[in-house]
Motif scaffolding. Structure first.
Motif, PDB file in Angstrom:
ATOM      1  N   ALA A  88       7.194  -4.354 -12.690  1.00  0.00           N
ATOM      2  CA  ALA A  88       7.521  -4.195 -13.989  1.00  0.00           C
ATOM      3  C   ALA A  88       8.164  -2.657 -14.128  1.00  0.00           C
ATOM      4  O   ALA A  88       8.669  -2.448 -14.988  1.00  0.00           O
ATOM      5  N   GLY A  89       7.655  -2.069 -13.392  1.00  0.00           N
ATOM      6  CA  GLY A  89       8.160  -0.437 -13.165  1.00  0.00           C
ATOM      7  C   GLY A  89       9.872  -0.365 -12.494  1.00  0.00           C
ATOM      8  O   GLY A  89      10.422  -1.262 -12.220  1.00  0.00           O
ATOM      9  N   LYS A  90       9.939   1.032 -12.583  1.00  0.00           N
ATOM     10  CA  LYS A  90      11.381   1.296 -12.221  1.00  0.00           C
ATOM     11  C   LYS A  90      11.385   1.224 -10.562  1.00  0.00           C
ATOM     12  O   LYS A  90      10.513   1.988 -10.031  1.00  0.00           O
ATOM     13  N   VAL A  91      12.655   0.880 -10.080  1.00  0.00           N
ATOM     14  CA  VAL A  91      12.771   1.116  -8.620  1.00  0.00           C
ATOM     15  C   VAL A  91      12.985   2.430  -8.086  1.00  0.00           C
ATOM     16  O   VAL A  91      13.677   3.166  -8.699  1.00  0.00           O
ATOM     17  N   VAL A  92      12.030   2.922  -7.209  1.00  0.00           N
ATOM     18  CA  VAL A  92      12.323   4.216  -6.420  1.00  0.00           C
ATOM     19  C   VAL A  92      12.797   4.086  -5.003  1.00  0.00           C
ATOM     20  O   VAL A  92      13.012   5.051  -4.610  1.00  0.00           O
ATOM     21  N   GLY A  93      12.782   2.900  -4.536  1.00  0.00           N
ATOM     22  CA  GLY A  93      13.280   2.818  -3.234  1.00  0.00           C
ATOM     23  C   GLY A  93      13.064   1.436  -2.616  1.00  0.00           C
ATOM     24  O   GLY A  93      12.719   0.488  -3.184  1.00  0.00           O
ATOM     25  N   ARG A  94      13.287   1.262  -1.166  1.00  0.00           N
ATOM     26  CA  ARG A  94      13.122  -0.005  -0.554  1.00  0.00           C
ATOM     27  C   ARG A  94      12.288   0.239   0.691  1.00  0.00           C
ATOM     28  O   ARG A  94      12.957   1.201   1.257  1.00  0.00           O
ATOM     29  N   ALA A  95      11.458  -0.568   1.073  1.00  0.00           N
ATOM     30  CA  ALA A  95      10.647  -0.554   2.135  1.00  0.00           C
ATOM     31  C   ALA A  95      11.540  -0.860   3.401  1.00  0.00           C
ATOM     32  O   ALA A  95      12.166  -1.858   3.621  1.00  0.00           O
ATOM     33  N   LEU A  96      11.561   0.087   4.374  1.00  0.00           N
ATOM     34  CA  LEU A  96      12.346  -0.177   5.677  1.00  0.00           C
ATOM     35  C   LEU A  96      11.139  -0.547   6.735  1.00  0.00           C
ATOM     36  O   LEU A  96      11.730  -1.148   7.815  1.00  0.00           O
ATOM     37  N   SER A  97      10.118  -0.571   6.413  1.00  0.00           N
ATOM     38  CA  SER A  97       8.974  -1.102   7.331  1.00  0.00           C
ATOM     39  C   SER A  97       7.954  -1.715   6.506  1.00  0.00           C
ATOM     40  O   SER A  97       7.958  -1.345   5.277  1.00  0.00           O
ATOM     41  N   ALA A  98       7.031  -2.467   6.904  1.00  0.00           N
ATOM     42  CA  ALA A  98       6.006  -3.054   6.406  1.00  0.00           C
ATOM     43  C   ALA A  98       4.797  -2.020   6.005  1.00  0.00           C
ATOM     44  O   ALA A  98       4.629  -1.352   7.050  1.00  0.00           O
ATOM     45  N   ALA A  99       4.183  -2.540   5.142  1.00  0.00           N
ATOM     46  CA  ALA A  99       2.584  -1.645   4.888  1.00  0.00           C
ATOM     47  C   ALA A  99       1.512  -2.817   4.873  1.00  0.00           C
ATOM     48  O   ALA A  99       1.691  -3.744   4.169  1.00  0.00           O
ATOM     49  N   ALA A 100       0.705  -2.597   5.686  1.00  0.00           N
ATOM     50  CA  ALA A 100      -0.250  -3.554   6.132  1.00  0.00           C
ATOM     51  C   ALA A 100      -1.245  -3.741   4.773  1.00  0.00           C
ATOM     52  O   ALA A 100      -1.709  -4.830   4.245  1.00  0.00           O
ATOM     53  N   ALA A 101      -1.628  -2.521   3.876  1.00  0.00           N
ATOM     54  CA  ALA A 101      -2.719  -2.792   3.072  1.00  0.00           C
ATOM     55  C   ALA A 101      -2.584  -1.377   2.228  1.00  0.00           C
ATOM     56  O   ALA A 101      -1.878  -0.407   2.691  1.00  0.00           O
ATOM     57  N   ASP A 102      -3.720  -0.912   1.325  1.00  0.00           N
ATOM     58  CA  ASP A 102      -3.745   0.318   0.734  1.00  0.00           C
ATOM     59  C   ASP A 102      -3.972   1.445   1.611  1.00  0.00           C
ATOM     60  O   ASP A 102      -4.884   1.178   2.688  1.00  0.00           O
ATOM     61  N   GLY A 103      -3.215   2.447   1.533  1.00  0.00           N
ATOM     62  CA  GLY A 103      -3.452   3.518   2.430  1.00  0.00           C
ATOM     63  C   GLY A 103      -2.602   3.541   3.897  1.00  0.00           C
ATOM     64  O   GLY A 103      -2.538   4.547   4.670  1.00  0.00           O
ATOM     65  N   SER A 104      -1.844   2.391   3.915  1.00  0.00           N
ATOM     66  CA  SER A 104      -0.995   2.111   5.097  1.00  0.00           C
ATOM     67  C   SER A 104       0.337   3.030   4.834  1.00  0.00           C
ATOM     68  O   SER A 104       0.803   3.024   3.662  1.00  0.00           O
ATOM     69  N   LYS A 105       0.938   3.586   5.926  1.00  0.00           N
ATOM     70  CA  LYS A 105       2.058   4.364   6.086  1.00  0.00           C
ATOM     71  C   LYS A 105       3.144   3.510   6.302  1.00  0.00           C
ATOM     72  O   LYS A 105       3.149   2.427   7.161  1.00  0.00           O
ATOM     73  N   PHE A 106       4.352   3.572   5.473  1.00  0.00           N
ATOM     74  CA  PHE A 106       5.658   2.898   5.915  1.00  0.00           C
ATOM     75  C   PHE A 106       6.762   3.748   5.527  1.00  0.00           C
ATOM     76  O   PHE A 106       6.740   4.697   4.802  1.00  0.00           O
ATOM     77  N   GLU A 107       7.867   3.502   6.214  1.00  0.00           N
ATOM     78  CA  GLU A 107       9.128   4.100   5.875  1.00  0.00           C
ATOM     79  C   GLU A 107      10.080   3.336   4.811  1.00  0.00           C
ATOM     80  O   GLU A 107      10.114   2.236   4.684  1.00  0.00           O
ATOM     81  N   ALA A 108      10.599   4.463   4.038  1.00  0.00           N
ATOM     82  CA  ALA A 108      11.215   3.740   2.873  1.00  0.00           C
ATOM     83  C   ALA A 108      12.609   4.503   2.488  1.00  0.00           C
ATOM     84  O   ALA A 108      12.658   5.718   2.881  1.00  0.00           O
ATOM     85  N   LEU A 109      13.620   3.772   2.032  1.00  0.00           N
ATOM     86  CA  LEU A 109      14.718   4.420   1.698  1.00  0.00           C
ATOM     87  C   LEU A 109      14.790   4.796   0.122  1.00  0.00           C
ATOM     88  O   LEU A 109      14.309   3.961  -0.762  1.00  0.00           O
ATOM     89  N   LEU A 110      14.919   5.985  -0.207  1.00  0.00           N
ATOM     90  CA  LEU A 110      14.734   6.618  -1.440  1.00  0.00           C
ATOM     91  C   LEU A 110      16.086   6.346  -2.332  1.00  0.00           C
ATOM     92  O   LEU A 110      17.110   6.458  -1.887  1.00  0.00           O
TER      93      LEU A 110
END
Length: 115
Positions: A88-110
């Motif tokens: 329900a929040g505001k879009v800040v980016g798009r995930a360019l890679s997946a994140a497996a779980a809380d604490g995972s790092k992933f790449e995003a397009l801002l």
């Protein structure tokens, strides 16, 4: 598995107003961005109060997930500046890679803020 390949186009320096961890959503005031709201950018490093903090504001960057995120998903700010799949929040980016779980790092397009 995430392989860092971030390419920020614009990184700005702000003064941290709180203890900040790397790869989290940061507000203009130097604290974590509020859940579901716009952000100034993503912290590049860990920081203490009154430290200079590099914040990626345009391009691609490394983000920390607050839950699993699929590649290609729109993302928003979650709790403690971590990122979650848009609800329900505001879009800040798009995930360019997946994140497996809380604490995972992933790449995003801002994505630029409309605020």
């Amino acid at each position: 598995m995430y392989s860092q390949s971030k390419r920020p186009i614009l990184t700005l320096t702000i003064i941290a107003a709180a203890i900040v961890e790397a790869h989290r959503a940061i507000a203009l005031d130097g604290t974590y961005a509020a859940t579901g709201e716009h952000m100034h950018g993503v912290s590049d490093t860990n920081s203490f109060v009154d430290d200079e903090l590099a914040v990626d504001v345009l391009g691609t960057t490394t983000c920390e997930a607050g839950a699993a995120i699929v590649k290609g998903a729109l993302i928003e700010v979650g709790a403690n500046g971590k990122f979650i799949t848009k609800a329900a929040g505001k879009v800040v980016g798009r995930a360019l890679s997946a994140a497996a779980a809380d604490g995972s790092k992933f790449e995003a397009l801002l994505l630029p803020s409309n605020a």
